[in-house]
Design a protein around this motif. Structure first.
Motif, PDB file in Angstrom:
ATOM      1  N   SER A  34       0.835  -1.197   0.000  1.00 44.26           N
ATOM      2  CA  SER A  34       0.000   0.000   0.000  1.00 44.26           C
ATOM      3  C   SER A  34       0.874   1.253   0.000  1.00 44.26           C
ATOM      4  CB  SER A  34      -0.900   0.013   1.242  1.00 44.26           C
ATOM      5  OG  SER A  34      -0.114   0.194   2.414  1.00 44.26           O
ATOM      6  N   ILE A  35       0.295   2.356  -0.434  1.00 45.24           N
ATOM      7  CA  ILE A  35       0.993   3.638  -0.383  1.00 45.24           C
ATOM      8  C   ILE A  35       1.323   3.997   1.066  1.00 45.24           C
ATOM      9  CG2 ILE A  35       0.733   6.118  -0.717  1.00 45.24           C
ATOM     10  CD1 ILE A  35       1.373   4.791  -3.294  1.00 45.24           C
ATOM     11  N   ASP A  36       0.434   3.663   1.993  1.00 48.16           N
ATOM     12  CA  ASP A  36       0.693   3.954   3.412  1.00 48.16           C
ATOM     13  C   ASP A  36       1.946   3.229   3.902  1.00 48.16           C
ATOM     14  OD1 ASP A  36      -1.458   5.625   3.645  1.00 48.16           O
ATOM     15  OD2 ASP A  36      -2.803   4.124   4.516  1.00 48.16           O
ATOM     16  N   THR A  37       2.135   1.969   3.482  1.00 53.13           N
ATOM     17  CA  THR A  37       3.334   1.230   3.895  1.00 53.13           C
ATOM     18  C   THR A  37       4.576   1.821   3.241  1.00 53.13           C
ATOM     19  OG1 THR A  37       2.024  -0.788   4.187  1.00 53.13           O
ATOM     20  CG2 THR A  37       4.405  -1.052   3.978  1.00 53.13           C
ATOM     21  N   LEU A  38       4.452   2.230   1.981  1.00 54.60           N
ATOM     22  CA  LEU A  38       5.572   2.892   1.311  1.00 54.60           C
ATOM     23  C   LEU A  38       5.970   4.157   2.076  1.00 54.60           C
ATOM     24  CD1 LEU A  38       7.373   3.129  -1.327  1.00 54.60           C
ATOM     25  CD2 LEU A  38       5.583   4.668  -2.167  1.00 54.60           C
ATOM     26  N   LYS A  39       4.970   4.967   2.447  1.00 55.73           N
ATOM     27  CA  LYS A  39       5.255   6.190   3.203  1.00 55.73           C
ATOM     28  C   LYS A  39       5.920   5.870   4.539  1.00 55.73           C
ATOM     29  CE  LYS A  39       1.412   8.961   1.354  1.00 55.73           C
ATOM     30  NZ  LYS A  39       0.111   9.594   1.717  1.00 55.73           N
TER      31      LYS A  39
END
Length: 372
Positions: A34-39
């Protein structure tokens, strides 16, 4: 950790069905980050950059699965987050990517070029796998090598450097001269990494792959023959592991590849699609001893994790036990921990390719160089 290399797996998805895939996960084929995990990953890197007095540079190797199956927006966000760390902490970040190249088009290649270009304008390498024998590397849609060749032309058009991983299997042993002619004449000057076929993932469970297995003795014989051909070349290309070993033997260079250096616990981390951390990419494939998760643990927590401490202690343990008295210790350091994990279910064993390496060293070099 002074020079941090992160093997970053944003997806388990793949558009190929290669017989010997060691990353194959039959239970969970469609995971994506997810983008949240990337962030969160880049937040942790910022925390580490802000507090660590040792960190000098970061290398991110995008891996998979097939990383180019991720949406373009995912990589655009990664570029944005990386640039912020570069500007804020004056911290060099280099990107590399491992891809089968089956999903490339001109738009994707241009985006990858931006991702791979560092703060000095240098373009990081794309690593790709190649096998000239039919029905081994298999695309789910279309012919594998046709798509691969098209993408190689795109990379050359954009002046993006690439290297090739070749998995050595039984057919390669039988067609050794053909393989040598292919790599030395068709890909002159291109870095080639030669790996033995690992009995893991699809290679372990697939009946079609069993006839491709090679033994450690056969791997040692292959390395010897490979070296004899390589040393005849006027300009020796970077064929791994030959180039690093030869540089070490002749000049004392310490730039041994990770599976020979004995330092992987001080340099590498692997991040899975859900943010779970392991020792490296091969650690992710095997799901061998988690170091924590970036969504819950700081980098300080991660480097002090007991599983990582066990990895750090491996070299010292082997030096005083299984590898004690080995004259080639400084060339090998017990080999890749994941080789041991695959074959002995413990990293506190030396690589099962020990016999391969000793045969190679004793034949090619006979006597090790003096090391202070």
């Amino acid at each position: 950790m002074r020079n941090l290399t992160i093997i970053f797996k944003p997806t388990d998805r793949c558009n190929a069905s290669c017989l010997y895939c060691s990353a194959y996960n039959q239970d969970d084929l469609r995971k994506i980050m997810s983008i949240d995990t990337l962030k969160k990953m880049f937040e942790r890197l910022e925390e580490w950059a802000a507090t660590s007095k040792q960190l000098e540079d970061i290398k991110i190797i995008w891996h998979g699965g097939e990383p180019t199956l991720m949406p373009m927006e995912f990589f655009s966000k990664a570029i944005e987050l990386e640039d912020r760390i570069r500007r804020t902490y004056q911290l060099p970040i280099q990107n590399l990517i491992q891809s089968n190249l089956l999903n490339l088009n001109e738009e994707m290649v241009k985006m990858l070029k931006v991702l791979l270009t560092d703060e000095n304008g240098n373009i990081g390498r794309i690593g790709t796998s190649y096998d000239p024998f039919p029905n081994i590397r298999i695309a789910k849609n279309n012919d594998y090598n046709t798509l691969w060749e098209q993408s190689i032309r795109l990379l050359k058009k954009e002046n993006i450097p690439f290297g090739i991983l070749f998995v050595v299997h039984k057919l390669a042993l039988k067609k050794f001269d053909y393989i040598m002619d292919l790599f030395s004449n068709r890909f002159p000057g291109i870095g080639i990494r030669f790996n033995p076929l690992y009995r893991e993932g699809r290679a372990l469970i697939g009946d079609k792959c069993r006839e491709l297995y090679i033994t450690p003795v056969e791997w040692g014989d292959f390395l010897i023959r490979l070296y004899r051909q390589w040393e005849k070349l006027d300009k020796k290309p970077r064929w791994v592991p030959l180039k690093e070993i030869d540089d070490f033997h002749l000049h004392g260079s310490s730039r041994l590849s990770c599976d020979f250096s004995g330092r992987c616990a001080t340099t590498h981390l692997g991040i899975d699609t859900d943010g779970t951390l392991y020792s490296c990419g091969r650690g992710i494939d095997r799901k061998y001893e988690q170091y924590g998760n970036i969504r819950e643990n700081s980098f300080q927590d991660i480097v002090l994790n007991p599983a990582r401490q066990r990895m750090l202690n491996r070299t010292t343990y082997l030096l005083h036990t299984h590898c004690k008295g080995c004259k080639w210790w400084n060339y090998c350091h017990g080999g890749c921990p994941m080789d041991a994990a695959i074959n002995y279910h413990s990293i506190y064993k030396k690589t099962n390719f020990c016999v391969s390496r000793k045969k190679f060293f004793n034949t090619i070099y006979e006597v090790p160089r003096n090391v202070d």
